[in-house]
Design a protein around this motif. Structure first.
Motif, PDB file in Angstrom:
ATOM      1  N   UNK A  19      38.927   4.799  31.221  1.00 52.12           N
ATOM      2  CA  UNK A  19      39.094   6.155  30.695  1.00 52.12           C
ATOM      3  C   UNK A  19      40.363   6.319  29.874  1.00 52.12           C
ATOM      4  N   UNK A  20      41.397   5.559  30.232  1.00 50.75           N
ATOM      5  CA  UNK A  20      42.643   5.720  29.485  1.00 50.75           C
ATOM      6  C   UNK A  20      42.537   5.154  28.077  1.00 50.75           C
ATOM      7  N   UNK A  21      41.465   4.368  27.799  1.00 53.74           N
ATOM      8  CA  UNK A  21      41.227   3.890  26.437  1.00 53.74           C
ATOM      9  C   UNK A  21      40.654   4.978  25.541  1.00 53.74           C
ATOM     10  N   UNK A  22      39.903   5.905  26.121  1.00 52.71           N
ATOM     11  CA  UNK A  22      39.119   6.847  25.327  1.00 52.71           C
ATOM     12  C   UNK A  22      39.969   7.689  24.366  1.00 52.71           C
ATOM     13  N   UNK A  23      41.123   8.243  24.760  1.00 52.38           N
ATOM     14  CA  UNK A  23      41.915   8.997  23.772  1.00 52.38           C
ATOM     15  C   UNK A  23      42.323   8.154  22.567  1.00 52.38           C
ATOM     16  N   UNK A  24      42.691   6.905  22.810  1.00 51.23           N
ATOM     17  CA  UNK A  24      43.069   6.038  21.697  1.00 51.23           C
ATOM     18  C   UNK A  24      41.876   5.724  20.802  1.00 51.23           C
ATOM     19  N   UNK A  25      40.708   5.502  21.429  1.00 52.78           N
ATOM     20  CA  UNK A  25      39.504   5.228  20.640  1.00 52.78           C
ATOM     21  C   UNK A  25      39.073   6.456  19.849  1.00 52.78           C
ATOM     22  N   UNK A  26      39.187   7.638  20.459  1.00 52.50           N
ATOM     23  CA  UNK A  26      38.872   8.880  19.725  1.00 52.50           C
ATOM     24  C   UNK A  26      39.792   9.043  18.517  1.00 52.50           C
ATOM     25  N   UNK A  27      41.070   8.816  18.739  1.00 56.22           N
ATOM     26  CA  UNK A  27      42.022   8.928  17.631  1.00 56.22           C
ATOM     27  C   UNK A  27      41.702   7.920  16.539  1.00 56.22           C
TER      28      UNK A  27
END
Length: 203
Positions: free
Chosen positions: A38-46
């Motif tokens: 889950x902590x990857x998702x903000x970076x992937x969204x960005x």
């Protein structure tokens, strides 16, 4: 700017909106199927939004030299809306089917490697182990037979040389006891036997 160029730019923005929707759906399904942390998702969204903005700007620059007008946003909004109402389910199904196909292909390749490489190597290892164990057993048996055949000669030599060896052994006995040569030889023999047994029994 001519009217035809405006329409052309709006069509490009509409296609860009369709592409953004397809890429977002693919990214969303992949993140769920592959179970990204889950902590990857903000970076992937960005990363997605930065890449989408760069691509849209590049398309806009090719259409009207990068001029931002109201119809640009209308084209993007229309493209995204059309995609989610008409193509979203189809793209999601294609992406899921592709993931299943890739997983099936990977399982097939792993199975083929297992049958063509891993299992033959394991079988060869077991065959070599059986041959080695059989050869070791035959060697030990032949050594025992040879020792039994030479036993009479050894007893005869011991009887004949006994009068000579006993005085020498009597003088060397205390020195050999101090060196503990016999116990050391027995210990070395026991260690060799243990290692031999482990080598034979090793799976």
């Amino acid at each position: 700017m001519t009217l035809s160029m405006q329409w052309w730019t709006m069509a490009l923005m509409l296609l860009s909106g369709l592409g953004m929707g397809a890429v977002f759906d693919s990214y969303r399904i992949l993140s769920l199927e592959l179970k990204f942390p889950r902590w990857w998702l903000p970076f992937l969204d960005l990363l997605y939004w930065v890449a989408a903005a760069l691509i849209v700007f590049r398309v806009l620059y090719a259409g009207n030299n990068g001029e931002v007008r109201v119809y640009v946003f209308l084209g993007l909004l229309l493209g995204v809306t059309v995609y989610y109402f008409l193509f979203s389910r189809m793209v999601a199904a294609i992406v899921r089917w592709t993931i299943l196909a890739v997983r099936g292909l990977i399982r097939f390749i792993i199975g083929m490697l297992d049958w063509t490489i891993v299992k033959p190597l394991v079988l060869l290892y077991k065959l070599i182990k059986v041959i080695f164990s059989f050869g070791a057993a035959i060697t030990i048996f032949l050594l025992k037979v040879v020792l039994q055949l030479f036993r009479p000669f050894w007893l005869l030599a011991k009887w004949m040389l006994g009068p000579v060896i006993r005085p020498i052994a009597g003088r060397l006995g205390p020195h050999l006891d101090r060196l503990r040569l016999g116990s050391r030889l027995r210990d070395a023999g026991n260690r060799i036997a243990e290692r031999w047994k482990k080598l034979i029994r090793k799976p």
